[in-house]
Design a protein around this motif. Sequence first.
Motif, PDB file in Angstrom:
ATOM      1  N   GLU A 192       0.871  -1.253  -0.221  1.00  0.00           N
ATOM      2  CA  GLU A 192       0.130   0.145  -0.444  1.00  0.00           C
ATOM      3  C   GLU A 192       0.492   1.665  -0.400  1.00  0.00           C
ATOM      4  O   GLU A 192       0.253   2.368  -0.297  1.00  0.00           O
ATOM      5  N   THR A 196       0.872   4.561  -2.496  1.00  0.00           N
ATOM      6  CA  THR A 196       0.033   6.000  -2.427  1.00  0.00           C
ATOM      7  C   THR A 196       0.168   7.076  -3.740  1.00  0.00           C
ATOM      8  O   THR A 196      -0.393   7.960  -3.510  1.00  0.00           O
ATOM      9  N   ARG A 383      -6.457  -1.826  15.266  1.00  0.00           N
ATOM     10  CA  ARG A 383      -6.533  -0.974  14.650  1.00  0.00           C
ATOM     11  C   ARG A 383      -7.931  -0.429  16.099  1.00  0.00           C
ATOM     12  O   ARG A 383      -8.963   0.751  15.995  1.00  0.00           O
ATOM     13  N   ASN A 402      -0.569   5.561   5.597  1.00  0.00           N
ATOM     14  CA  ASN A 402      -2.236   6.188   6.318  1.00  0.00           C
ATOM     15  C   ASN A 402      -3.052   4.453   6.380  1.00  0.00           C
ATOM     16  O   ASN A 402      -3.738   4.785   7.476  1.00  0.00           O
ATOM     17  N   SER A 403      -2.297   3.276   5.568  1.00  0.00           N
ATOM     18  CA  SER A 403      -3.700   2.106   6.310  1.00  0.00           C
ATOM     19  C   SER A 403      -2.818   1.554   7.294  1.00  0.00           C
ATOM     20  O   SER A 403      -4.007   0.455   7.470  1.00  0.00           O
ATOM     21  N   LYS A 407      -8.620   5.119  12.243  1.00  0.00           N
ATOM     22  CA  LYS A 407      -9.004   6.577  10.888  1.00  0.00           C
ATOM     23  C   LYS A 407     -10.906   6.296  12.060  1.00  0.00           C
ATOM     24  O   LYS A 407     -11.575   7.413  11.440  1.00  0.00           O
TER      25      LYS A 407
END
Length: 453
Positions: A192, A196, A383, A402-403, A407
Amino acid sequence: VAVGLGVGRGGWHLQLRHQAVFKHQSSNGTVKQFTQLVDHYDPTNTATFQESYYIDTSFARPSGPVLFVQVGEEPMAFAIPGYSQPPLTTWAQSLGAIIIALEHRYYGTSTPVPDLTLPNMKFLSSQQSLADSAYFAAEMRKQPMLAGRKWISIGCSYPGALSAWLRNKYPDLIVASIAGSAVVHAQKNFPEYAATFANATNPRCASILHKAALDVLAMSSSDAGRAKLQQVFNTCQPITDQTLFQFFWQISFNLPVQPNVPYEGYPLYRFCAQLENSTGRALQIWSTTISYTTQSPCLDLSETGQYDPKDLANTSISNFVFNDRSWAWQLCTEFGWFLTNDPKISVFPWNLPLAPLQAVCSQAFAPNLDPHIPWTNVYYGDRNFESSSNILFLDGLRDPWNSLTDKKSFSNNVDVVLFNSSHCAPFLPPSASDPPDLTAARDAILTFMKRLL
């Protein structure tokens, strides 16, 4: 290696150029030594070592908190100049806070073993580091100046994860956590990051780079093409079957996606502007940008992924130079985060598989060494911070890491602030080119801390 507020390296070279900015800044703090336990999990092991910490009381007011900065995977000496800069000093002044940073074990001067041979690596883990911070906080608050003060943990990247985990594991000691770009998810294969690029730029730039990459791939199939690529990209070694993997890896991961922040003058945007405004010079622009990112006289193809085999084989302890062996051990045992490339999701058309990158673990440490990814994610909760409280996560929408971050907001003051920039941008000094949401992210940090004090 970064010099900002606990901006971690995470197995990648980041923002070493900040040293040139910070090194002339004076510091109001002092470096001291703390007698730390070598092993927090073996009550029969009473051995200790000296762990360095930094303390600045110049902003302190009687009711102010302690801003407890997580240093992460770099010598604290690299980070200290940043502790005398905004935004940390802005927050400390507003809160009347004492700034304290504790050097991570096995980095800088804080190593509990005489060398980094395999038997001596057993005391290096994020769990031991968090226990260092907890024991340190518990002992330091016995001092008159620190008695009764609330401790807030602050960090970004790996130190951001440490900051969140510290609040989660030791809530009786840490009242709140600021966790920027916090890589709380362990993952062995990490394509990932390379994917990006398309999201971090614009479709036209991504299309131009993809076409240029297809040209590179075609040229790499012949001796004449490889010779031309060696000249254009100024490689230190010839491009051969043995070095082709590393050539592709270097030109994929040394574009300034991660440090594409206002403080750096948005280098990725400058790269794209040059690509879009030039015709027939894409490879030259690509090469020049890599030279800027690596700050090296030529592109070294002797490494494996982000590692130089000579550094991984070096078992000596250096107080002043980042030791790749220590961070490689943490990646190979706890986190993974091996930077691969999948052409199905990336602008780069070549496959960079996991096996050659993970092979460094067996080469440097032990045969078949494999990171304990499931255990790490279970131990820290991955997470899911639903059972936690008082944590502020800050994530850049254009951050290649970011992954791996959280979030999702949860109850009990577990909040998330998103901003349209890259890695750890709110923790770097303010810039005139900061977008409003980045300024708002810095303000949100101060507001969050004030609300919990």
